[in-house]
Design a protein around this motif. Sequence first.
Motif, PDB file in Angstrom:
ATOM      1  N   THR A   1      22.459  43.012  43.828  1.00 45.77           N
ATOM      2  CA  THR A   1      23.845  43.196  44.247  1.00 45.77           C
ATOM      3  C   THR A   1      24.711  41.989  43.905  1.00 45.77           C
ATOM      4  N   TRP A   2      24.091  40.877  43.563  1.00 43.59           N
ATOM      5  CA  TRP A   2      24.815  39.675  43.149  1.00 43.59           C
ATOM      6  C   TRP A   2      25.272  39.773  41.697  1.00 43.59           C
ATOM      7  N   TRP A   3      24.768  40.727  40.953  1.00 44.70           N
ATOM      8  CA  TRP A   3      24.888  40.789  39.499  1.00 44.70           C
ATOM      9  C   TRP A   3      26.345  40.943  39.057  1.00 44.70           C
ATOM     10  N   GLY A   4      26.682  40.380  37.894  1.00 50.61           N
ATOM     11  CA  GLY A   4      28.009  40.556  37.312  1.00 50.61           C
ATOM     12  C   GLY A   4      28.926  39.385  37.572  1.00 50.61           C
ATOM     13  N   TYR A   5      28.575  38.222  37.041  1.00 52.00           N
ATOM     14  CA  TYR A   5      29.347  37.008  37.347  1.00 52.00           C
ATOM     15  C   TYR A   5      30.764  37.038  36.778  1.00 52.00           C
ATOM     16  N   ASN A   6      31.028  37.925  35.841  1.00 50.42           N
ATOM     17  CA  ASN A   6      32.364  38.005  35.236  1.00 50.42           C
ATOM     18  C   ASN A   6      33.271  39.003  35.942  1.00 50.42           C
ATOM     19  N   GLN A   7      32.814  39.580  37.024  1.00 49.99           N
ATOM     20  CA  GLN A   7      33.557  40.660  37.663  1.00 49.99           C
ATOM     21  C   GLN A   7      34.395  40.170  38.847  1.00 49.99           C
ATOM     22  N   SER A   8      35.472  40.898  39.122  1.00 49.55           N
ATOM     23  CA  SER A   8      36.356  40.613  40.245  1.00 49.55           C
ATOM     24  C   SER A   8      35.822  41.343  41.472  1.00 49.55           C
ATOM     25  N   LYS A   9      35.343  40.590  42.467  1.00 51.11           N
ATOM     26  CA  LYS A   9      34.653  41.199  43.602  1.00 51.11           C
ATOM     27  C   LYS A   9      35.341  40.973  44.943  1.00 51.11           C
ATOM     28  N   ILE A  10      36.356  40.118  44.995  1.00 53.69           N
ATOM     29  CA  ILE A  10      37.061  39.884  46.250  1.00 53.69           C
ATOM     30  C   ILE A  10      38.524  39.594  45.935  1.00 53.69           C
ATOM     31  N   VAL A  11      39.448  40.291  46.606  1.00 54.37           N
ATOM     32  CA  VAL A  11      40.885  40.143  46.355  1.00 54.37           C
ATOM     33  C   VAL A  11      41.622  40.120  47.691  1.00 54.37           C
ATOM     34  N   ARG A  12      42.862  39.646  47.646  1.00 51.74           N
ATOM     35  CA  ARG A  12      43.656  39.534  48.872  1.00 51.74           C
ATOM     36  C   ARG A  12      45.067  40.060  48.644  1.00 51.74           C
ATOM     37  N   PHE A  13      45.581  40.778  49.627  1.00 55.71           N
ATOM     38  CA  PHE A  13      46.985  41.178  49.674  1.00 55.71           C
ATOM     39  C   PHE A  13      47.554  40.704  51.005  1.00 55.71           C
ATOM     40  N   ARG A  14      48.454  39.703  50.933  1.00 57.61           N
ATOM     41  CA  ARG A  14      49.011  39.090  52.141  1.00 57.61           C
ATOM     42  C   ARG A  14      47.871  38.589  53.024  1.00 57.61           C
ATOM     43  N   ASP A  15      47.719  39.110  54.252  1.00 58.59           N
ATOM     44  CA  ASP A  15      46.667  38.583  55.122  1.00 58.59           C
ATOM     45  C   ASP A  15      45.438  39.485  55.174  1.00 58.59           C
TER      46      ASP A  15
END
Length: 223
Positions: A11-25
Amino acid sequence: HSPEGGLSVGTWWGYNQSKIVRFRDTVFTYVIENDNKLGTKSLMALYKKQGNGTWTKGASLPCSVPGNILVDSNGGLHVLVHEPENAYKSSSNGSLEYYYFQEAGRGNIDSYLHETIIYKSHGKETVNKRIGATISEDNTLAFAFGLGTTEQFYYKNVGQNRWNRTQAGYNLGHNFYYPYPVITKNGFAILAIQDDYVIVNGQANNPYHIAIYFEEDAKKWSH
C-alpha cells in the motif's frame, strides 16, 4: 503486502503519486484495503479530516494499486485509479478510471461522477498503472504514464468533458514508469524516472535510476 496477480504490491507503493491533498482546513487521503483473496480486486478507500476532527471514511473504489488524488480551487476532489481487468492474471492490464467528487470541499466524499478514460483491451496493456498526476491553479488536470518506450500525456480543464491526448516521447529505449507531470505558464513538463532492472548472480537488482525530462512548448514536445 498483498498478492495481486502473483506479485506482492504494498500500500506504500507509488512514490510519484499524489496521495494526500488539502482544501482549506480539510485534508483528504486514502488507504488501499487489500486484505482480500488472491485474484480479487482491492479497494481504494477515501478519508477526510476537517481541522482537529476525526478521520471519516467515504467511498471505496476498485483498484489494484494506489492511485492519485487531486483537489481543485472549488474543493472538488479528483481521483485517477487503475482498475485491473483480471486481478488474478495480472495487475498491469486494465483500465484507467476517473472519479469526480464535486462536493468534497463541503464534506461529501461519498457521491461522485465516474468516467472510464482509457478502456481495458482483453489482456493487452493500454495504460500503465504507475500514473503521475497534477492540477494547475486554473484547474487544469493532467496525468502522464509510460507505455512501452513511449511517454503518454493527457490533460483537460475541470469544466471540460473531453480529455486531450499527446505523446511526450517515443522510441525512448527504456520504460519510464514513474512520471512527475507539471503544468507551467508556458506549457507542460514531465520528469520521468525509471529504476534499471538487472539480474546479478541470479538475484534481481535495481542498481541505479534513470531520469528523463520532457517539455512542451507551443504544442511541441522535446526531451
